[in-house]
Design a protein around this motif. Structure first.
Motif, PDB file in Angstrom:
ATOM      1  N   TYR A 184       0.935  -1.285  -0.021  1.00  0.00           N
ATOM      2  CA  TYR A 184       0.174   0.076  -0.064  1.00  0.00           C
ATOM      3  C   TYR A 184       0.809   1.090   0.160  1.00  0.00           C
ATOM      4  N   ILE A 185       0.364   2.260  -0.590  1.00  0.00           N
ATOM      5  CA  ILE A 185       0.984   3.529  -0.529  1.00  0.00           C
ATOM      6  C   ILE A 185       0.015   4.534  -0.014  1.00  0.00           C
ATOM      7  N   ILE A 186       0.592   5.277   0.947  1.00  0.00           N
ATOM      8  CA  ILE A 186      -0.243   6.314   1.636  1.00  0.00           C
ATOM      9  C   ILE A 186       0.529   7.630   1.142  1.00  0.00           C
ATOM     10  N   LYS A 187      -0.372   8.660   0.207  1.00  0.00           N
ATOM     11  CA  LYS A 187       0.206   9.725  -0.057  1.00  0.00           C
ATOM     12  C   LYS A 187       0.005  10.902   1.118  1.00  0.00           C
ATOM     13  N   THR A 188       1.146  11.540   1.708  1.00  0.00           N
ATOM     14  CA  THR A 188       1.083  12.443   2.539  1.00  0.00           C
ATOM     15  C   THR A 188       1.179  13.820   2.065  1.00  0.00           C
ATOM     16  N   SER A 189       1.197  14.967   2.869  1.00  0.00           N
ATOM     17  CA  SER A 189       1.627  16.437   2.165  1.00  0.00           C
ATOM     18  C   SER A 189       3.181  16.481   2.217  1.00  0.00           C
ATOM     19  N   ASP A 190       3.903  15.241   2.615  1.00  0.00           N
ATOM     20  CA  ASP A 190       5.528  15.459   2.782  1.00  0.00           C
ATOM     21  C   ASP A 190       6.151  14.101   1.964  1.00  0.00           C
ATOM     22  N   GLY A 191       5.467  13.546   1.308  1.00  0.00           N
ATOM     23  CA  GLY A 191       5.878  12.444   0.500  1.00  0.00           C
ATOM     24  C   GLY A 191       4.923  11.047   0.689  1.00  0.00           C
ATOM     25  N   LEU A 192       5.556  10.101   0.379  1.00  0.00           N
ATOM     26  CA  LEU A 192       4.831   8.809   0.485  1.00  0.00           C
ATOM     27  C   LEU A 192       5.579   7.779   1.646  1.00  0.00           C
ATOM     28  N   ILE A 193       4.292   7.062   2.069  1.00  0.00           N
ATOM     29  CA  ILE A 193       4.682   5.931   2.761  1.00  0.00           C
ATOM     30  C   ILE A 193       4.286   4.645   2.145  1.00  0.00           C
ATOM     31  N   LEU A 194       5.205   3.804   2.024  1.00  0.00           N
ATOM     32  CA  LEU A 194       5.001   2.546   1.596  1.00  0.00           C
ATOM     33  C   LEU A 194       5.012   1.432   2.473  1.00  0.00           C
ATOM     34  N   ILE A 195       3.774   0.592   2.564  1.00  0.00           N
ATOM     35  CA  ILE A 195       3.701  -0.333   3.608  1.00  0.00           C
ATOM     36  C   ILE A 195       3.689  -1.607   2.864  1.00  0.00           C
ATOM     37  N   ASP A 196       4.678  -2.686   3.126  1.00  0.00           N
ATOM     38  CA  ASP A 196       5.034  -3.741   2.729  1.00  0.00           C
ATOM     39  C   ASP A 196       5.634  -3.569   1.075  1.00  0.00           C
ATOM     40  N   MET A 197       6.555  -4.407   0.718  1.00  0.00           N
ATOM     41  CA  MET A 197       7.454  -4.178  -0.509  1.00  0.00           C
ATOM     42  C   MET A 197       7.021  -5.585  -1.341  1.00  0.00           C
ATOM     43  N   THR A 198       6.570  -6.844  -0.978  1.00  0.00           N
ATOM     44  CA  THR A 198       6.487  -7.888  -1.434  1.00  0.00           C
ATOM     45  C   THR A 198       8.029  -8.669  -1.390  1.00  0.00           C
ATOM     46  N   PHE A 199       7.975  -9.660  -2.333  1.00  0.00           N
ATOM     47  CA  PHE A 199       9.374 -10.347  -2.396  1.00  0.00           C
ATOM     48  C   PHE A 199      10.163  -9.298  -3.343  1.00  0.00           C
ATOM     49  N   THR A 225       4.642   9.504  12.068  1.00  0.00           N
ATOM     50  CA  THR A 225       4.030  10.791  11.358  1.00  0.00           C
ATOM     51  C   THR A 225       4.745  11.351  10.173  1.00  0.00           C
ATOM     52  N   LEU A 226       4.040  11.518   8.685  1.00  0.00           N
ATOM     53  CA  LEU A 226       4.681  12.066   7.866  1.00  0.00           C
ATOM     54  C   LEU A 226       4.004  12.980   7.334  1.00  0.00           C
ATOM     55  N   GLY A 227       4.086  14.343   7.192  1.00  0.00           N
ATOM     56  CA  GLY A 227       3.356  15.497   6.702  1.00  0.00           C
ATOM     57  C   GLY A 227       2.039  15.600   7.418  1.00  0.00           C
ATOM     58  N   ASP A 228       0.640  15.456   6.763  1.00  0.00           N
ATOM     59  CA  ASP A 228      -0.463  15.441   7.531  1.00  0.00           C
ATOM     60  C   ASP A 228      -1.106  14.261   8.007  1.00  0.00           C
ATOM     61  N   THR A 229      -0.151  13.128   7.776  1.00  0.00           N
ATOM     62  CA  THR A 229      -0.715  11.725   8.437  1.00  0.00           C
ATOM     63  C   THR A 229      -0.210  11.188   9.321  1.00  0.00           C
ATOM     64  N   THR A 230      -0.832  10.654  10.347  1.00  0.00           N
ATOM     65  CA  THR A 230      -0.165   9.831  11.405  1.00  0.00           C
ATOM     66  C   THR A 230      -0.661   8.549  11.634  1.00  0.00           C
ATOM     67  N   LEU A 231       0.049   7.529  11.604  1.00  0.00           N
ATOM     68  CA  LEU A 231      -0.153   5.966  11.714  1.00  0.00           C
ATOM     69  C   LEU A 231       0.212   5.659  13.049  1.00  0.00           C
ATOM     70  N   THR A 232      -0.563   4.767  13.606  1.00  0.00           N
ATOM     71  CA  THR A 232      -0.583   3.935  14.730  1.00  0.00           C
ATOM     72  C   THR A 232      -0.177   2.695  14.627  1.00  0.00           C
ATOM     73  N   ALA A 233       0.841   2.179  15.216  1.00  0.00           N
ATOM     74  CA  ALA A 233       1.501   0.733  14.829  1.00  0.00           C
ATOM     75  C   ALA A 233       1.022  -0.087  15.968  1.00  0.00           C
ATOM     76  N   TRP A 234       0.247  -0.817  15.806  1.00  0.00           N
ATOM     77  CA  TRP A 234      -0.248  -1.803  17.017  1.00  0.00           C
ATOM     78  C   TRP A 234       0.495  -3.229  17.051  1.00  0.00           C
ATOM     79  N   LYS A 235       1.061  -3.567  17.942  1.00  0.00           N
ATOM     80  CA  LYS A 235       1.660  -5.032  17.870  1.00  0.00           C
ATOM     81  C   LYS A 235       0.763  -6.078  18.108  1.00  0.00           C
ATOM     82  N   THR A 236       0.257  -6.606  16.823  1.00  0.00           N
ATOM     83  CA  THR A 236      -0.764  -7.954  17.056  1.00  0.00           C
ATOM     84  C   THR A 236       0.082  -9.136  16.525  1.00  0.00           C
TER      85      THR A 236
END
Length: 199
Positions: free
Chosen positions: A43-58, A146-157
Motif C-alpha cells: 500500500y501507498i499512502i500519499k501525505t503532504s510530505d511524501g509517500l509511505i510504502l507499507i510492505d514491499m512484497t518479495f 507521522t509524515l506530513g499531514d498523516t499519522t499512523l499508529t502501529a499496533w503490535k498484533t
C-alpha cells in the motif's frame, strides 16, 4: 472500504493463476492506494510530505510494486518511509531493493521482528529471501508514525510473527473522515515460534 476490499479479493481470486503476477494499482480510499501483486498486498499512502510504502512484497516482485505506484503518478524518489507489517519475505523481501532506489526513505518495523530484518533470511530453496536491512526506527506497540499531514499508529498484533503489526490511520474522502486499519496478523502460525499461543 469494505465493499472495495471485497471487490479486490474477488477480482484477485478470479484472475490469480499459479505463481505471482502483476495486478493493476487502484485507489482504496482518500490518499491510500493498493499497489500489490495478484497475491501479496502493498500500500501507498500519499501525505503532504511524501509517500509511505507499507510492505514491499518479495524482492523478485518489488519492480512490479514500483511500476504499480508509478502508474498512479507517484515517484520512487517521493518515498519517505518504508514500513514492514511483519518479517516474512512476501512483505519485506523487497525492502532492500526499494532502499537502493529510494535511499532517502527511512525503514521501520516492530521491535520483535527487527532482528530478522536486520539479519536477513534464507528461504526454503536455500536462497536469500530477505536481504539484511538495518531498521532506521524500531517500533513499539502504540508508536505513532507521522509524515506530513498523516499519522499512523502501529499496533503490535503478534501471532503470525512475534512482531506482526497492524496500522491505523485516518483518511478523508468527499469531506468525510474514515478510520483505516491494515490488519498485519490475519492468522496465527500455530507452531510458528515458542510463545505463539500466548501472543
Amino acid at each position: 472500504g469494505k465493499s472495495r476490499i471485497a471487490k479486490m479479493d474477488i477480482e484477485r481470486a478470479a484472475t490469480q493463476k499459479v505463481g505471482d503476477s502483476e495486478f493493476p494499482a487502484f485507489k482504496l480510499i482518500g490518499n491510500t492506494y493498493s499497489v500489490g501483486t495478484n497475491s501479496q498486498t502493498s500500500y501507498i499512502i500519499k501525505t503532504s510530505d511524501g509517500l509511505i510504502l507499507i510492505d514491499m512484497t518479495f524482492e523478485r516482485t518489488a519492480p512490479w510494486i514500483a511500476k504499480a505506484l508509478e502508474s498512479q503518478g507517484f515517484k520512487l524518489s517521493d518515498i519517505k518511509i518504508l514500513l514492514g507489517s511483519h518479517s516474512h519475505a512476501d512483505h519485506v523481501g523487497g525492502m532492500a531493493w526499494f532502499m537502493e532506489r529510494a535511499p532517502q526513505a527511512k525503514t521501520m518495523i516492530m521491535d520483535a521482528d527487527a532482528a530478522i530484518l536486520e539479519k536477513g533470511a534464507i528461504g526454503r530453496n536455500g536462497l536469500v529471501s530477505i536481504r539484511p536491512v538495518k531498521a532506521d526506527r524500531i517500533l513499539k506497540d502504540g508508536d505513532k508514525i507521522t509524515l506530513g499531514d498523516t499519522t499512523l499508529t502501529a499496533w503490535k498484533t503478534a501471532g503470525h510473527t512475534q512482531g506482526a503489526t497492524s496500522f491505523e490511520w485516518t483518511q478523508t474522502e468527499n469531506g468525510k473522515s474514515y478510520n483505516v486499519v491494515l490488519v498485519g496478523s490475519q492468522f496465527t502460525a500455530i507452531e510458528g515460534y515458542p510463545g505463539v499461543k500466548e501472543d
